[in-house]
Design a protein around this motif. Structure first.
Motif, mmCIF file in Angstrom:
data_model
loop_
_atom_site.group_PDB
_atom_site.id
_atom_site.type_symbol
_atom_site.label_atom_id
_atom_site.label_comp_id
_atom_site.label_asym_id
_atom_site.label_seq_id
_atom_site.Cartn_x
_atom_site.Cartn_y
_atom_site.Cartn_z
ATOM 1 N N UNK A 1 -9.401 11.799 -8.284
ATOM 2 C CA UNK A 1 -10.311 11.597 -7.149
ATOM 3 C C UNK A 1 -10.700 12.949 -6.574
ATOM 4 N N UNK A 2 -11.802 12.967 -5.852
ATOM 5 C CA UNK A 2 -12.286 14.224 -5.281
ATOM 6 C C UNK A 2 -11.334 14.761 -4.221
ATOM 7 N N UNK A 3 -10.741 13.891 -3.459
ATOM 8 C CA UNK A 3 -9.783 14.293 -2.424
ATOM 9 C C UNK A 3 -8.462 13.583 -2.667
ATOM 10 N N UNK A 4 -7.410 14.111 -2.057
ATOM 11 C CA UNK A 4 -6.094 13.503 -2.194
ATOM 12 C C UNK A 4 -6.090 12.105 -1.592
ATOM 13 N N UNK A 5 -5.498 11.178 -2.316
ATOM 14 C CA UNK A 5 -5.448 9.797 -1.851
ATOM 15 C C UNK A 5 -4.382 9.627 -0.774
ATOM 16 N N UNK A 6 -4.694 8.834 0.232
ATOM 17 C CA UNK A 6 -3.670 8.388 1.168
ATOM 18 C C UNK A 6 -3.022 7.131 0.580
ATOM 19 N N UNK A 7 -1.800 6.795 0.988
ATOM 20 C CA UNK A 7 -1.171 5.576 0.470
ATOM 21 C C UNK A 7 -2.042 4.338 0.656
ATOM 22 N N UNK A 8 -2.721 4.225 1.799
ATOM 23 C CA UNK A 8 -3.561 3.059 2.037
ATOM 24 C C UNK A 8 -4.722 3.014 1.051
ATOM 25 N N UNK A 9 -5.360 4.157 0.799
ATOM 26 C CA UNK A 9 -6.475 4.201 -0.150
ATOM 27 C C UNK A 9 -5.990 3.899 -1.570
ATOM 28 N N UNK A 10 -4.802 4.398 -1.925
ATOM 29 C CA UNK A 10 -4.257 4.151 -3.257
ATOM 30 C C UNK A 10 -3.975 2.669 -3.469
ATOM 31 N N UNK A 11 -3.408 2.015 -2.463
ATOM 32 C CA UNK A 11 -3.130 0.583 -2.564
ATOM 33 C C UNK A 11 -4.424 -0.199 -2.723
ATOM 34 N N UNK A 12 -5.424 0.162 -1.945
ATOM 35 C CA UNK A 12 -6.702 -0.547 -2.019
ATOM 36 C C UNK A 12 -7.341 -0.365 -3.397
ATOM 37 N N UNK A 13 -7.204 0.831 -3.969
ATOM 38 C CA UNK A 13 -7.762 1.097 -5.290
ATOM 39 C C UNK A 13 -7.031 0.293 -6.368
ATOM 40 N N UNK A 14 -5.706 0.187 -6.258
ATOM 41 C CA UNK A 14 -4.926 -0.560 -7.242
ATOM 42 C C UNK A 14 -5.254 -2.047 -7.177
ATOM 43 N N UNK A 15 -5.338 -2.586 -5.995
ATOM 44 C CA UNK A 15 -5.603 -4.011 -5.851
ATOM 45 C C UNK A 15 -7.025 -4.392 -6.228
ATOM 46 N N UNK A 16 -7.881 -3.407 -6.255
ATOM 47 C CA UNK A 16 -9.265 -3.693 -6.640
ATOM 48 C C UNK A 16 -9.466 -3.560 -8.151
ATOM 49 N N UNK A 17 -8.880 -2.488 -8.761
ATOM 50 C CA UNK A 17 -9.156 -2.187 -10.164
ATOM 51 C C UNK A 17 -7.932 -2.281 -11.071
ATOM 52 N N UNK A 18 -6.754 -2.568 -10.518
ATOM 53 C CA UNK A 18 -5.555 -2.661 -11.351
ATOM 54 C C UNK A 18 -4.818 -1.339 -11.461
ATOM 55 N N UNK A 19 -3.737 -1.350 -12.250
ATOM 56 C CA UNK A 19 -2.898 -0.164 -12.388
ATOM 57 C C UNK A 19 -1.727 -0.222 -11.420
ATOM 58 N N UNK A 20 -1.137 0.921 -11.162
ATOM 59 C CA UNK A 20 -0.059 0.979 -10.169
ATOM 60 C C UNK A 20 -0.118 2.315 -9.447
ATOM 61 N N UNK A 21 0.460 2.345 -8.266
ATOM 62 C CA UNK A 21 0.472 3.545 -7.439
ATOM 63 C C UNK A 21 1.888 4.116 -7.408
ATOM 64 N N UNK A 22 1.982 5.425 -7.503
ATOM 65 C CA UNK A 22 3.267 6.124 -7.403
ATOM 66 C C UNK A 22 3.183 7.058 -6.204
ATOM 67 N N UNK A 23 4.009 6.788 -5.214
ATOM 68 C CA UNK A 23 4.037 7.585 -3.990
ATOM 69 C C UNK A 23 5.384 8.302 -3.919
ATOM 70 N N UNK A 24 5.354 9.602 -3.754
ATOM 71 C CA UNK A 24 6.570 10.392 -3.612
ATOM 72 C C UNK A 24 6.685 10.938 -2.204
ATOM 73 N N UNK A 25 7.821 10.721 -1.568
ATOM 74 C CA UNK A 25 8.056 11.196 -0.214
ATOM 75 C C UNK A 25 9.334 12.034 -0.178
ATOM 76 N N UNK A 26 9.364 12.956 0.775
ATOM 77 C CA UNK A 26 10.550 13.800 0.959
ATOM 78 C C UNK A 26 10.998 13.724 2.413
ATOM 79 N N UNK A 27 12.158 13.123 2.615
ATOM 80 C CA UNK A 27 12.792 12.991 3.930
ATOM 81 C C UNK A 27 11.821 12.488 5.003
ATOM 82 N N UNK A 28 11.246 11.303 4.804
ATOM 83 C CA UNK A 28 10.327 10.764 5.815
ATOM 84 C C UNK A 28 11.081 10.264 7.040
ATOM 85 N N UNK A 29 10.414 10.307 8.173
ATOM 86 C CA UNK A 29 10.975 9.690 9.369
ATOM 87 C C UNK A 29 10.697 8.192 9.321
ATOM 88 N N UNK A 30 11.332 7.457 10.203
ATOM 89 C CA UNK A 30 11.114 6.011 10.245
ATOM 90 C C UNK A 30 9.667 5.688 10.571
#
Length: 372
Positions: free
Chosen positions: A52-81
Motif C-alpha cells: 500500500x502507499x501508506x502504512x496500514x492501520x489495524x482497522x484498515x487492514x481488517x477492512x481490507x481482509x474482510x473485503x478481499x480475503x487473506x489474513x492480517x499480521x499485526x506485530x506489537x511491542x509492549x502495548x498498553x491496555x
C-alpha cells in the motif's frame, strides 16, 4: 461474555483512550511523536504481502481482509491496555487472553477460545560475557504472545530481545508457505523460538564445561576460595530460568503436533512434530545441565571441605611443634631456686639442643604421615 467484556472495558481509564478517525483507539498518555506499540501491520493474500502507499492501520487492514480475503499480521511491542483494547475488540479476542498479553510474565501455554488460539512463548537470549563470575547474567528472557485466528495473526512481544522482523522477512520470501495462512506464521515463530533455545543451550554448555574444568583442575592457584561455588550457583539460577521457558512449552507443542485443530492447517501440523522433537531434546539438555551442576557443586564443596581439613591439620601440627619450646620455656621461667641444670655452665645450650631435636623429630613424623 458481553458482561465480562464490559467489566474489562471499565478497567481502562477514559482519560487514556481516544478514538482515531479509523475507529480504533490509541493511548492518549503517549506524546504525538512517540513510537506506537504497533511494530508492523500487513495484509497477506496468496502468500504475498499486499503493498500500500501508506502504512496500514489495524482497522484498515481488517477492512481490507474482510473485503478481499487473506489474513492480517499485526506485530506489537509492549502495548498498553488502552492501545490494545481497540485491536482486541476488532478481532473479538477473549478478555482473559488480552489481560495476559498486556501484563506479560506468563508461563508458556496454549489456550483455545471460540475463534482463536492464544499461545505464549518464552524467548531466551544468551548474554555474552568475557569472564563468568558470581554476578554474571547468562540468559535473558522475554515473551511472545500469539493470537491465531481464521484471518488474523497478532503477536505481542515483551522484552528487548526476540525481534520478529527478520522472521517476517524470511516468511515473505517463501510465499508457498505463507499461503497456508496464520498457522504457518505460528509454526515459524515456534520454530524460531526453539532454535533460539538450541543456540542458548550450546552456549550454556560451554560455560558449564569451563567451570567444570576449573573446578577439577589439579593445583589451580590464584582463585579465591568460594568463587567457584558462587559461579556454579549463578549458573544454576540461570539454568532454572531456562528450564521455566522450556519445560512448560513441551505440552503445547505436543498438542499442536498431535491433536487436530480447525485453525491449524493439516500440512502445517506435521511441521510442529519437528519443533516438538527439538524442544524435547533441549529439555533433556537443560535437565542434564541441572544434574551436572549439582554434581559439580557437590564436588566443589567436597574439595573445600578437604582443603579446610588440610588447613586444620597443618595448624594442629605446627601447634604441636610450638608446644615443645613453649613448655620448656614455661618450666624454666618459674622462679624457683633449685631447678635441674639451672647453675650448670652448659645447661642453656643443652636444653636448647634437646628442644630443637624434639621439634625436628615431631616435624619429621608429621610430615611423613602427610600432615605437613
Amino acid at each position: 461474555m458481553s458482561m465480562i467484556r464490559d467489566l474489562r472495558a471499565a478497567v481502562v481509564r477514559p482519560s487514556r483512550v481516544s478514538l482515531r478517525k479509523d475507529g480504533g483507539t490509541y493511548d492518549a498518555t503517549r506524546s504525538p511523536g512517540a513510537a506506537t506499540a504497533v511494530v508492523d501491520c500487513a495484509v497477506y493474500r496468496d502468500g504475498r504481502r499486499i503493498e500500500t502507499e501508506t502504512a496500514l492501520t489495524p482497522h484498515e487492514a481488517v477492512r481490507l481482509v474482510r473485503r478481499d480475503g487473506g489474513f492480517v499480521w499485526i506485530g506489537l511491542h509492549e502495548p498498553t491496555e488502552a492501545e490494545f483494547s481497540g485491536i482486541a475488540s476488532e478481532f473479538g479476542l477473549h478478555p482473559l487472553a488480552v489481560e495476559d498479553a498486556v501484563q506479560a510474565h506468563q508461563r508458556p501455554k496454549l489456550e483455545r477460545y471460540d475463534d482463536s488460539l492464544f499461545t505464549v512463548f518464552k524467548t531466551i537470549h544468551y548474554v555474552e560475557h568475557d569472564q563468568l563470575d558470581a554476578n554474571s547474567e547468562v540468559v535473558e528472557s522475554g515473551e511472545v504472545m500469539c493470537f491465531t485466528g481464521r484471518d488474523f495473526f497478532i503477536t505481542v512481544r515483551h522484552g528487548g530481545q526476540g525481534s520478529l522482523r527478520a522472521l517476517r522477512h524470511r516468511l515473505q520470501d517463501d510465499p508457498e508457505l505463507l499461503a497456508k495462512g496464520p498457522s504457518a506464521v505460528l509454526h515459524a515463530i515456534a520454530d524460531h523460538v526453539v532454535d533460539g533455545y538450541i543456540a542458548v543451550a550450546d552456549a550454556v554448555q560451554d560455560d558449564i564445561d569451563e567451570v567444570e574444568t576449573e573446578v577439577f583442575s589439579p593445583g589451580r592457584k590464584g582463585s579465591p576460595r568460594g568463587s567457584d561455588a558462587g559461579r556454579i550457583y549463578q549458573l544454576k539460577r540461570e539454568v532454572l530460568e531456562f528450564k521455566r521457558a522450556v519445560s512448560p512449552l513441551l505440552r503445547p507443542m505436543q498438542l499442536l503436533s498431535e491433536r487436530p485443530m480447525r485453525l491449524i492447517d493439516p500440512d502445517i501440523q506435521k511441521y510442529f512434530r519437528d519443533v516438538a522433537d527439538h524442544l524435547a531434546r533441549v529439555q533433556e539438555q537443560v535437565l542434564g545441565f541441572d544434574e551436572l551442576l549439582n554434581s559439580i557443586l557437590q564436588a566443589n564443596l567436597a574439595q573445600a571441605s578437604v582443603a579446610q581439613n588440610e588447613d586444620m591439620r597443618k595448624i594442629t601440627s605446627w601447634a604441636a611443634i610450638i608446644a615443645v619450646p613453649t613448655m620448656v620455656c614455661g618450666v624454666y621461667g618459674m622462679n624457683f631456686d633449685h631447678m635441674p641444670e639451672l647453675h650448670w655452665r652448659y645447661g642453656y645450650p643443652v636444653i636448647m639442643g634437646i628442644t630443637v631435636v624434639i621439634c625436628l623429630g615431631i616435624h619429621r613424623t608429621l610430615k611423613r604421615n602427610g600432615w605437613l
